[in-house]
Design a protein around this motif. Structure first.
Motif, short mmCIF file in Angstrom:
data_model
loop_
_atom_site.label_atom_id
_atom_site.label_comp_id
_atom_site.label_asym_id
_atom_site.label_seq_id
_atom_site.Cartn_x
_atom_site.Cartn_y
_atom_site.Cartn_z
N LEU B 10 32.16 26.73 13.40
CA LEU B 10 32.18 25.37 12.82
C LEU B 10 33.00 24.43 13.70
N ALA B 11 34.15 24.92 14.18
CA ALA B 11 35.00 24.08 15.04
C ALA B 11 34.21 23.62 16.26
N TYR B 14 31.87 20.89 15.32
CA TYR B 14 32.54 19.63 15.02
C TYR B 14 32.91 18.85 16.28
N VAL B 15 33.17 19.56 17.38
CA VAL B 15 33.68 18.85 18.56
C VAL B 15 32.66 18.73 19.70
N LEU B 47 22.68 24.15 5.89
CA LEU B 47 23.84 23.29 6.14
C LEU B 47 23.57 21.84 5.72
N ASP B 48 24.63 21.18 5.31
CA ASP B 48 24.62 19.75 5.01
C ASP B 48 24.61 19.00 6.36
N ILE B 50 23.62 16.02 7.37
CA ILE B 50 24.15 14.65 7.44
C ILE B 50 25.68 14.69 7.42
N GLY B 51 26.20 15.54 6.54
CA GLY B 51 27.65 15.71 6.48
C GLY B 51 28.22 16.19 7.81
N LEU B 52 27.48 17.08 8.48
CA LEU B 52 27.94 17.60 9.77
C LEU B 52 28.09 16.46 10.78
N MET B 54 28.40 13.24 10.20
CA MET B 54 29.44 12.28 9.77
C MET B 54 30.83 12.85 10.01
N ARG B 57 31.65 12.82 13.73
CA ARG B 57 31.99 11.46 14.16
C ARG B 57 33.42 11.10 13.74
N PHE B 59 35.90 13.21 13.05
CA PHE B 59 36.87 14.01 13.82
C PHE B 59 37.04 13.43 15.23
N LYS B 62 39.32 10.51 15.18
CA LYS B 62 40.72 10.94 15.01
C LYS B 62 41.29 11.44 16.33
#
Lengths: 289, 89
Positions: B10-11, B14-15, B47-48, B50-52, B54, B57, B59, B62
């Protein structure tokens, strides 16, 4: 006023320093981001100690990753332990999140899969944290734009499981509850009712904004750049009606700073919501339900 | 299979936008390649999405804020810290 000595304070931010110091009489306590002081020069830590002598201070961590399946790093726990020893805050808190995995820094708080394995991992990390720091943290629920995959537990069951296994108190972030409820389709009030009320020790209130998803729908982003919306104050009243111990409420603001008058008005509104909730708590059970 | 591997997977999603694109094109194969269990592969197929996007983006924003504070923000921060230290003296 209620007889449970609830308190309402503000998140300490350098941009707000002058305003906060001019209005200490209207703020019950300050929450300081611990990570900002881990590598700070000595004089800044001394300044923080001086501040803590004037007003109650609590420390808030943002990068330990206590709900990670991996073991929390000893170096980071030692930094928290050193700061705790120097500042002697009333308590410290951290998030139920993972922030790194497989050598990758995510850069912010991510929700792990909510399952029994991560309940056990978080409890193990919390025991290590207690041993290293000398005090248990309050643990905070996080906001997430993505519903964590491979979850077998609801968010409230997952949190309750960690609280029970670790015997920690909860820092309940009500804007995170609102955001997750709206984004992932559950009732935020029902969520608050599912949390063991005796575990709720502190509360975060904040604001956020709606952002558009590629499919045209909207999700609530917990950015702390906006005023606290009314539903969060309603959730605060609901929480105060249920919580059995005294509550410490912190208003968080991380940018687009409004005037101190506006922040103090939100603190006053939080006090009113707490008082209303406590009043409901005094009423017979049938009337509260 | 452990949650440690799933969090690492997942990490990465995310990146890394390339990892996300590859995963979106063939979720099960990518999850299997990462050594995830059958159950985890099945969960990731649902998996979600759209959530992934968003979350990724958010992260990224940040990380950018942490990496590159603008000179003005840095100046403001120093100034307010100075004021704070003076106030306490």
């Amino acid at each position: 006023m209620n007889n449970l000595t609830d308190r309402v304070g503000l998140g300490w931010r350098p941009d707000l320093a002058a305003g906060i110091l001019e209005h200490l009489d209207g703020i019950d306590l300050l929450e300081v981001i611990a990570d900002d002081f881990f590598s700070a020069p000595r004089r800044q830590v001394r300044a923080l100690k001086t501040l803590a002598a004037q007003i109650p201070v609590v420390l808030h961590g943002v990068s330990l990753g206590l709900a990670s399946s991996s073991s929390v790093e000893t170096k980071r726990l030692d930094q928290m332990a050193r700061l705790m020893e120097e500042v002697s805050p009333e308590f410290w808190s951290e998030h139920l999140a993972f922030v790194r995995a497989g050598g990758i820094e995510i850069g912010h708080l991510a929700a792990p899969p909510r399952c029994s394995a991560t309940v056990d991992a978080a409890a193990a990390n919390l025991h290590r944290a207690q041993a290293a720091v000398g005090a248990k943290p309050l643990v905070e629920n996080i906001a997430t734009l993505i519903d964590p995959p491979a979850s077998t537990l609801s968010e409230s069951d997952w949190i309750a499981g960690i609280l029970s296994s670790s015997n920690c108190g909860l820092l309940l972030d009500l804007h995170n509850v609102l955001a997750n409820g709206l984004n992932h389709g559950y009732d935020p009030f029902e969520f608050v009712r599912q949390i063991p009320p005796e575990r709720i020790a502190a509360i975060h209130i904040a604001g956020g904004k709606f952002i558009s998803a590629p499919d045209g729908t909207q999700r609530l982003l917990d950015d702390h750049f906006h005023d606290v919306p009314d539903p969060v104050f309603d959730l605060l009243e609901e929480t105060a009606a249920r919580a059995s111990g005294p509550l410490t409420v912190i208003l968080e603001r991380d940018g687009d700073y409004p005037s101190m008058d506006s922040l103090l008005a939100q603190i006053a509104q939080a006090r009113r919501a707490l008082a209303k909730g406590r009043q409901r708590r005094m009423q017979p059970v049938e009337a509260v339900a | 299979m452990s949650s440690i591997q799933l969090e690492a997977f997942l990490a990465r999603l995310y990146v890394d936008s390339d990892a996300r694109a590859n995963f979106k094109a063939n979720p099960r194969a990518e999850a299997k390649k990462a050594g995830l269990s059958e159950d985890q592969c099945t969960a990731l197929e649902k998996l979600d999405w759209i959530g992934l996007e968003m979350a990724a983006r958010s992260f990224a924003k940040k990380r950018q804020l942490k990496r590159r504070p603008s000179w003005f923000a840095a100046f403001q921060l120093r100034l307010s810290r100075l004021r704070f230290l003076r106030f306490l003296q």
